[in-house]
Write a protein that holds these residues in place. Structure first.
Motif, PDB file in Angstrom:
ATOM      1  N   ALA A  30       4.336   9.269  -4.855  1.00 44.82           N
ATOM      2  CA  ALA A  30       5.628   8.644  -5.116  1.00 44.82           C
ATOM      3  C   ALA A  30       6.682   9.488  -4.410  1.00 44.82           C
ATOM      4  CB  ALA A  30       5.901   8.572  -6.618  1.00 44.82           C
ATOM      5  N   GLY A  31       7.106   9.042  -3.241  1.00 46.74           N
ATOM      6  CA  GLY A  31       8.036   9.836  -2.447  1.00 46.74           C
ATOM      7  C   GLY A  31       9.159   8.998  -1.862  1.00 46.74           C
ATOM      8  N   ILE A  34      10.684  10.766   3.574  1.00 44.24           N
ATOM      9  CA  ILE A  34       9.959  11.905   4.138  1.00 44.24           C
ATOM     10  C   ILE A  34       8.455  11.662   4.096  1.00 44.24           C
ATOM     11  CG2 ILE A  34       9.467  14.389   3.855  1.00 44.24           C
ATOM     12  CD1 ILE A  34      12.344  14.652   2.750  1.00 44.24           C
ATOM     13  N   GLN A  35       7.996  10.940   3.063  1.00 47.72           N
ATOM     14  CA  GLN A  35       6.577  10.598   2.953  1.00 47.72           C
ATOM     15  C   GLN A  35       6.295   9.160   3.391  1.00 47.72           C
ATOM     16  OE1 GLN A  35       4.081  12.536   2.489  1.00 47.72           O
ATOM     17  NE2 GLN A  35       5.203  14.387   1.954  1.00 47.72           N
ATOM     18  N   SER A  36       7.308   8.504   3.952  1.00 45.85           N
ATOM     19  CA  SER A  36       7.134   7.123   4.421  1.00 45.85           C
ATOM     20  C   SER A  36       6.945   7.027   5.927  1.00 45.85           C
ATOM     21  CB  SER A  36       8.359   6.268   4.046  1.00 45.85           C
ATOM     22  OG  SER A  36       8.555   6.217   2.663  1.00 45.85           O
ATOM     23  N   TYR A  37       7.532   7.993   6.654  1.00 48.69           N
ATOM     24  CA  TYR A  37       7.544   7.917   8.111  1.00 48.69           C
ATOM     25  C   TYR A  37       7.192   9.248   8.773  1.00 48.69           C
ATOM     26  CZ  TYR A  37      10.393   3.800   7.009  1.00 48.69           C
ATOM     27  OH  TYR A  37      10.849   2.623   6.494  1.00 48.69           O
ATOM     28  N   ALA A  64      -2.775   5.987  -2.524  1.00 50.20           N
ATOM     29  CA  ALA A  64      -1.888   4.829  -2.571  1.00 50.20           C
ATOM     30  C   ALA A  64      -0.474   5.371  -2.400  1.00 50.20           C
ATOM     31  CB  ALA A  64      -2.023   4.090  -3.902  1.00 50.20           C
ATOM     32  N   ASN A  65       0.190   4.992  -1.314  1.00 46.93           N
ATOM     33  CA  ASN A  65       1.509   5.532  -1.005  1.00 46.93           C
ATOM     34  C   ASN A  65       2.592   4.559  -1.451  1.00 46.93           C
ATOM     35  OD1 ASN A  65       3.606   7.051  -0.049  1.00 46.93           O
ATOM     36  ND2 ASN A  65       3.076   6.878   2.118  1.00 46.93           N
ATOM     37  N   MET A  66       3.312   4.916  -2.520  1.00 44.49           N
ATOM     38  CA  MET A  66       4.395   4.063  -3.005  1.00 44.49           C
ATOM     39  C   MET A  66       5.756   4.695  -2.710  1.00 44.49           C
ATOM     40  SD  MET A  66       4.057   4.512  -7.174  1.00 44.49           S
ATOM     41  CE  MET A  66       5.730   3.966  -7.488  1.00 44.49           C
ATOM     42  N   SER A  67       5.830   5.362  -1.552  1.00 42.97           N
ATOM     43  CA  SER A  67       7.081   6.001  -1.138  1.00 42.97           C
ATOM     44  C   SER A  67       7.993   4.973  -0.469  1.00 42.97           C
ATOM     45  CB  SER A  67       6.786   7.140  -0.160  1.00 42.97           C
ATOM     46  OG  SER A  67       5.919   8.093  -0.732  1.00 42.97           O
TER      47      SER A  67
END
Length: 226
Positions: A30-31, A34-37, A64-67
């Motif tokens: 959960a970010g 910075i943790q999306s791209y 599972a990336n929910m950023s």
């Protein structure tokens, strides 16, 4: 006889699959952006070099990336904004099996939001961690990464604070909630690893991922890849 053997085979296969599902490690990040791209000086870089993309390659842990860009922990008085206002979203991406851990990588945008005070940030952090623990899941705190505005005091609802003071408050909250703490300011990242002074580039994500995986393995929360 053949039908009996086929039935036994299917039962064994189902059991084996269930066992595999049971032992496989799965976590949520959960970010924010910075943790999306993955950043480059001229735009967005190779998404395969994102932390969430590289972790499964290094340690066979599903992520599972929910950023999301602009995301933060606190609401700052805005209904429905911030992770603290959307805790059920964690379970939307859970599926039929709850995660082993939730990696909370937020705080930079809280510091950048003048309406969010340091005390609200701490309270939001503790509420998020308490919720995760109540679900029987291990919370991991990732304090805000390096920022080109280190040392700058920004006005907030309850005073003027630097990003380091927000980091310190995150450590206090996470310590009080007995959560694991990963401090990405102490893993060897350099200013050049942040092309725009805020977001990590490819090398930055590589350094971050390697250090984070090593730490999780030292905590015995993630397996070493065979």
């Amino acid at each position: 006889m053949k039908k009996i053997l086929l039935l036994l085979f299917l039962c064994q296969s189902t059991f084996a699959f269930a066992q595999e599902q049971k032992v496989h490690t799965r976590c949520i990040i959960a970010g924010d952006s910075i943790q999306s791209y993955v950043y480059r000086k001229n735009g967005i870089g190779d998404a395969s070099q994102l932390t969430a993309s590289m972790i499964p390659m290094k340690t066979n842990v599903s992520i599972a990336n929910m950023s999301g860009g602009g995301q933060r922990l606190s609401s700052g008085g805005t209904p429905g904004w911030g992770l603290v206002e959307n805790l059920q979203a964690i379970w939307y991406v859970t599926g039929s099996r709850q995660p082993d851990c939730v990696i909370v990588a937020l705080g930079t945008n809280d510091w950048g939001s003048p309406e969010i005070g340091l005390s609200e940030y701490e309270n939001s952090y503790r509420k998020v961690l308490s919720y995760i623990k109540e679900k029987g899941v291990t919370p991991i705190c990732v304090v805000p990464t390096w920022n080109k505005e280190e040392g700058v005091k920004k006005p907030h609802a309850d005073g003027e604070w630097t990003i380091q003071e927000f980091r310190d408050k995150a450590v206090e909250a996470c310590t009080a909630e007995n959560a694991h703490i990963f401090d990405a300011t102490k893993i060897g990242l350099k200013p050049k690893d942040f092309p725009d002074g805020l977001h990590m580039g490819e090398h930055g994500h590589q350094v971050f991922t390697a250090a984070f995986v090593t730490q999780m393995q030292e905590w015995k929360l993630w397996p070493k890849k065979k």
